[in-house]
Design a protein around this motif. Structure first.
Motif, PDB file in Angstrom:
ATOM      1  N   GLU A   1      71.047 -55.738  -6.082  1.00 47.64           N
ATOM      2  CA  GLU A   1      70.599 -54.339  -6.203  1.00 47.64           C
ATOM      3  C   GLU A   1      71.284 -53.648  -7.374  1.00 47.64           C
ATOM      4  O   GLU A   1      72.280 -54.131  -7.908  1.00 47.64           O
ATOM      5  CB  GLU A   1      70.920 -53.577  -4.914  1.00 47.64           C
ATOM      6  CG  GLU A   1      72.417 -53.523  -4.645  1.00 47.64           C
ATOM      7  CD  GLU A   1      72.781 -52.673  -3.439  1.00 47.64           C
ATOM      8  OE1 GLU A   1      71.906 -51.993  -2.898  1.00 47.64           O
ATOM      9  OE2 GLU A   1      73.965 -52.699  -3.055  1.00 47.64           O
ATOM     10  N   THR A   2      70.720 -52.498  -7.757  1.00 44.81           N
ATOM     11  CA  THR A   2      71.365 -51.616  -8.726  1.00 44.81           C
ATOM     12  C   THR A   2      72.215 -50.621  -7.945  1.00 44.81           C
ATOM     13  O   THR A   2      71.743 -50.034  -6.982  1.00 44.81           O
ATOM     14  CB  THR A   2      70.298 -50.853  -9.544  1.00 44.81           C
ATOM     15  OG1 THR A   2      69.470 -51.822 -10.193  1.00 44.81           O
ATOM     16  CG2 THR A   2      70.943 -49.952 -10.584  1.00 44.81           C
ATOM     17  N   VAL A   3      73.459 -50.465  -8.363  1.00 42.52           N
ATOM     18  CA  VAL A   3      74.374 -49.559  -7.667  1.00 42.52           C
ATOM     19  C   VAL A   3      74.276 -48.174  -8.316  1.00 42.52           C
ATOM     20  O   VAL A   3      74.185 -48.077  -9.541  1.00 42.52           O
ATOM     21  CB  VAL A   3      75.825 -50.088  -7.784  1.00 42.52           C
ATOM     22  CG1 VAL A   3      76.810 -49.165  -7.086  1.00 42.52           C
ATOM     23  CG2 VAL A   3      75.918 -51.507  -7.222  1.00 42.52           C
ATOM     24  N   ASP A   4      74.261 -47.124  -7.493  1.00 41.43           N
ATOM     25  CA  ASP A   4      74.220 -45.761  -8.033  1.00 41.43           C
ATOM     26  C   ASP A   4      75.541 -45.457  -8.730  1.00 41.43           C
ATOM     27  O   ASP A   4      76.575 -45.284  -8.092  1.00 41.43           O
ATOM     28  CB  ASP A   4      73.973 -44.763  -6.897  1.00 41.43           C
ATOM     29  CG  ASP A   4      73.970 -43.332  -7.411  1.00 41.43           C
ATOM     30  OD1 ASP A   4      73.973 -43.132  -8.649  1.00 41.43           O
ATOM     31  OD2 ASP A   4      73.973 -42.402  -6.577  1.00 41.43           O
ATOM     32  N   ARG A   5      75.501 -45.397 -10.075  1.00 42.03           N
ATOM     33  CA  ARG A   5      76.756 -45.241 -10.812  1.00 42.03           C
ATOM     34  C   ARG A   5      77.255 -43.797 -10.839  1.00 42.03           C
ATOM     35  O   ARG A   5      78.370 -43.532 -11.291  1.00 42.03           O
ATOM     36  CB  ARG A   5      76.611 -45.797 -12.226  1.00 42.03           C
ATOM     37  CG  ARG A   5      75.706 -44.975 -13.089  1.00 42.03           C
ATOM     38  CD  ARG A   5      75.687 -45.458 -14.519  1.00 42.03           C
ATOM     39  NE  ARG A   5      74.734 -44.622 -15.234  1.00 42.03           N
ATOM     40  CZ  ARG A   5      73.846 -45.060 -16.103  1.00 42.03           C
ATOM     41  NH1 ARG A   5      73.785 -46.340 -16.407  1.00 42.03           N
ATOM     42  NH2 ARG A   5      73.025 -44.226 -16.704  1.00 42.03           N
ATOM     43  N   ASN A   6      76.426 -42.857 -10.392  1.00 38.89           N
ATOM     44  CA  ASN A   6      76.842 -41.451 -10.440  1.00 38.89           C
ATOM     45  C   ASN A   6      78.093 -41.179  -9.617  1.00 38.89           C
ATOM     46  O   ASN A   6      78.841 -40.254  -9.896  1.00 38.89           O
ATOM     47  CB  ASN A   6      75.707 -40.536  -9.981  1.00 38.89           C
ATOM     48  CG  ASN A   6      74.618 -40.497 -11.030  1.00 38.89           C
ATOM     49  OD1 ASN A   6      74.905 -40.493 -12.229  1.00 38.89           O
ATOM     50  ND2 ASN A   6      73.371 -40.528 -10.586  1.00 38.89           N
ATOM     51  N   GLN A   7      78.299 -41.985  -8.592  1.00 41.32           N
ATOM     52  CA  GLN A   7      79.479 -41.781  -7.748  1.00 41.32           C
ATOM     53  C   GLN A   7      80.645 -42.680  -8.158  1.00 41.32           C
ATOM     54  O   GLN A   7      81.700 -42.626  -7.531  1.00 41.32           O
ATOM     55  CB  GLN A   7      79.132 -42.088  -6.292  1.00 41.32           C
ATOM     56  CG  GLN A   7      78.433 -40.942  -5.573  1.00 41.32           C
ATOM     57  CD  GLN A   7      78.424 -41.179  -4.085  1.00 41.32           C
ATOM     58  OE1 GLN A   7      78.148 -42.294  -3.648  1.00 41.32           O
ATOM     59  NE2 GLN A   7      78.739 -40.162  -3.314  1.00 41.32           N
ATOM     60  N   LEU A   8      80.432 -43.517  -9.179  1.00 40.26           N
ATOM     61  CA  LEU A   8      81.483 -44.473  -9.561  1.00 40.26           C
ATOM     62  C   LEU A   8      82.288 -43.949 -10.750  1.00 40.26           C
ATOM     63  O   LEU A   8      81.755 -43.263 -11.613  1.00 40.26           O
ATOM     64  CB  LEU A   8      80.858 -45.823  -9.916  1.00 40.26           C
ATOM     65  CG  LEU A   8      80.061 -46.491  -8.800  1.00 40.26           C
ATOM     66  CD1 LEU A   8      79.503 -47.823  -9.287  1.00 40.26           C
ATOM     67  CD2 LEU A   8      80.910 -46.688  -7.556  1.00 40.26           C
ATOM     68  N   ARG A   9      83.557 -44.283 -10.786  1.00 39.26           N
ATOM     69  CA  ARG A   9      84.432 -43.861 -11.886  1.00 39.26           C
ATOM     70  C   ARG A   9      85.333 -45.022 -12.282  1.00 39.26           C
ATOM     71  O   ARG A   9      85.731 -45.828 -11.447  1.00 39.26           O
ATOM     72  CB  ARG A   9      85.343 -42.698 -11.449  1.00 39.26           C
ATOM     73  CG  ARG A   9      84.602 -41.449 -11.018  1.00 39.26           C
ATOM     74  CD  ARG A   9      83.950 -40.721 -12.183  1.00 39.26           C
ATOM     75  NE  ARG A   9      83.323 -39.478 -11.748  1.00 39.26           N
ATOM     76  CZ  ARG A   9      82.079 -39.392 -11.267  1.00 39.26           C
ATOM     77  NH1 ARG A   9      81.319 -40.474 -11.167  1.00 39.26           N
ATOM     78  NH2 ARG A   9      81.592 -38.222 -10.895  1.00 39.26           N
ATOM     79  N   ARG A  10      85.686 -45.075 -13.574  1.00 40.91           N
ATOM     80  CA  ARG A  10      86.707 -46.009 -14.055  1.00 40.91           C
ATOM     81  C   ARG A  10      88.038 -45.291 -13.971  1.00 40.91           C
ATOM     82  O   ARG A  10      88.144 -44.149 -14.427  1.00 40.91           O
ATOM     83  CB  ARG A  10      86.439 -46.376 -15.515  1.00 40.91           C
ATOM     84  CG  ARG A  10      85.172 -47.169 -15.725  1.00 40.91           C
ATOM     85  CD  ARG A  10      85.076 -47.589 -17.177  1.00 40.91           C
ATOM     86  NE  ARG A  10      84.641 -46.491 -18.044  1.00 40.91           N
ATOM     87  CZ  ARG A  10      85.124 -46.243 -19.257  1.00 40.91           C
ATOM     88  NH1 ARG A  10      86.095 -46.987 -19.753  1.00 40.91           N
ATOM     89  NH2 ARG A  10      84.649 -45.251 -19.988  1.00 40.91           N
ATOM     90  N   VAL A  11      89.044 -45.957 -13.437  1.00 40.65           N
ATOM     91  CA  VAL A  11      90.328 -45.301 -13.186  1.00 40.65           C
ATOM     92  C   VAL A  11      91.353 -45.696 -14.243  1.00 40.65           C
ATOM     93  O   VAL A  11      91.476 -46.862 -14.600  1.00 40.65           O
ATOM     94  CB  VAL A  11      90.844 -45.674 -11.785  1.00 40.65           C
ATOM     95  CG1 VAL A  11      92.205 -45.047 -11.532  1.00 40.65           C
ATOM     96  CG2 VAL A  11      89.837 -45.223 -10.728  1.00 40.65           C
ATOM     97  N   GLN A  12      92.076 -44.693 -14.741  1.00 43.42           N
ATOM     98  CA  GLN A  12      93.107 -44.928 -15.745  1.00 43.42           C
ATOM     99  C   GLN A  12      94.480 -44.546 -15.191  1.00 43.42           C
ATOM    100  O   GLN A  12      94.621 -44.241 -14.018  1.00 43.42           O
ATOM    101  CB  GLN A  12      92.782 -44.081 -16.987  1.00 43.42           C
ATOM    102  CG  GLN A  12      91.405 -44.388 -17.575  1.00 43.42           C
ATOM    103  CD  GLN A  12      91.126 -43.577 -18.822  1.00 43.42           C
ATOM    104  OE1 GLN A  12      91.391 -42.377 -18.862  1.00 43.42           O
ATOM    105  NE2 GLN A  12      90.590 -44.238 -19.847  1.00 43.42           N
TER     106      GLN A  12
END
Ligand code: CTP
Ligand code: MG
Length: 229
Positions: free
Chosen positions: A153-164
Motif C-alpha cells: 500500500e501507499t502510506v499517508d505521508r502527511n502524518q509522517l516526519r523525519r526526526v533529527q
C-alpha cells in the motif's frame, strides 16, 4: 509553567559510534569537513546555548576527543561510550551536573545543525514542554512492501516526519526515561513514547542532516557553502 528557569543547559553528544556505514579508517566523529571534525563542529554548535557539554567518545580515543574540544567554550566532560547509542547517552547522563535544567542530546554526526533549530527546541522547553524534537516532512511518496518486494500500500505521508537532533528534554524527564535500561528505542524520544511522556515536534532543518554514508559526507561538504549562522 516554568518555575526553575535559572538552571543551566547541558548538551550530551553521542560520538562513540565507529561509523560502519561510512567505512572510514577512523571513528566517524573524527572525520573532518573542511579541516574541522564532525565532533568539533557539533560541540561548537552546542556551545552557543549549552553551558555544559558531555561527549560520549570511543573508549580508546578519549584523549583525541579531549584535544578536539579544547576551543569549545563550555564546561566539557568526556566519558567513554557504550555498545549502543543509548548506552553512550546513559554513560553521559551519569555525570550530568545537578544544576542542569534542560538537556539537549545531539548526534556528533549532525555537524551543521543551525542555531535556529537549537533555539526552537530550547524555546519550547522554556514554554513548559518536557520533550521536544526537530522534524521535517517527507517529500517522497512512501510505500509499504512485503518480503517479496511487492507493494502492499501507499502510506499517508502527511502524518509522517523525519526526526533529527538535537532532541531536548527537562533533566527529570531524561533521567526518568533512562532509569530502566530494559526500555530500548532508536532515539531518546522513542523512550518517552514507551513511557507515555508527551513529545512535541518543532521544525528541523536540512542542514541538521546526519552524516551516515560517504555520499552524506559529500552533501555535508556542499552544504558548508550555504551555512551562514
Ligand atoms: N553513537 C554512540 N555510541 C554508539 C553508537 C553510536 O555514541 N555505540 C553515536 C554516533 O557516534 C553518532 C550518533 O550516535 O554520533 C548516531 O549514530 P550513527 O549515525 O548510527 O553513527 P555510528 O553508529 O557511528 O554509524 P554506523 O551505524 O554506520 O556504524
Ligand atoms: Mg549506528
Amino acid at each position: 509553567m516554568n518555575n526553575a528557569a535559572t538552571g543551566r543547559v547541558a548538551a550530551i553528544i553521542p560520538a562513540a559510534g565507529s561509523g560502519v556505514r561510512l567505512g572510514a579508517q577512523i571513528p566517524k566523529a573524527f572525520i573532518e569537513l573542511d579541516g574541522i571534525s564532525l565532533l568539533t563542529r557539533s560541540a561548537l554548535a552546542m556551545s552557543r546555548v549549552a553551558d555544559v557539554i558531555i561527549v560520549a567518545a570511543p573508549s580508546d580515543e578519549l584523549e583525541l576527543a579531549s584535544q578536539q574540544l579544547t576551543n569549545v567554550d563550555a564546561e566539557v566532560h568526556i566519558v567513554a561510550g557504550g555498545q549502543a547509542r543509548q548506552d553512550s547517552i546513559a554513560n553521559a547522563l551519569a555525570v550530568l551536573p545537578d544544576d542542569v535544567q534542560f538537556v539537549l542530546v545531539h548526534d556528533a554526526a549532525r555537524p551543521l545543525v543551525p542555531v535556529e533549530v537549537t533555539n526552537r527546541v530550547i524555546s519550547e522547553l522554556q514554554n513548559g514542554a518536557v520533550a521536544v524534537i526537530p522534524v521535517l516532512p517527507i517529500a517522497d511518496t512512501i510505500k509499504r512492501v512485503d518480503a517479496q518486494n511487492n507493494v502492499i500500500e501507499t502510506v499517508d505521508r502527511n502524518q509522517l516526519r523525519r526526526v533529527q537532533t538535537q532532541q531536548g528534554f527537562t533533566r527529570e524527564t531524561l533521567h526518568h526515561a533512562y532509569a530502566d535500561p530494559t526500555v530500548v528505542a532508536t532515539d531518546d524520544a522513542g523512550l518517552m513514547e514507551v513511557l507515555g511522556i508527551p513529545v512535541l515536534t518543532v521544525a528541523g532543518d536540512e542542514l541538521a542532516m546526519k552524516v551516515t554514508t560517504a555520499h552524506d559526507l559529500q552533501i555535508a561538504s556542499a552544504l558548508l557553502g550555504v551555512k551562514n549562522d
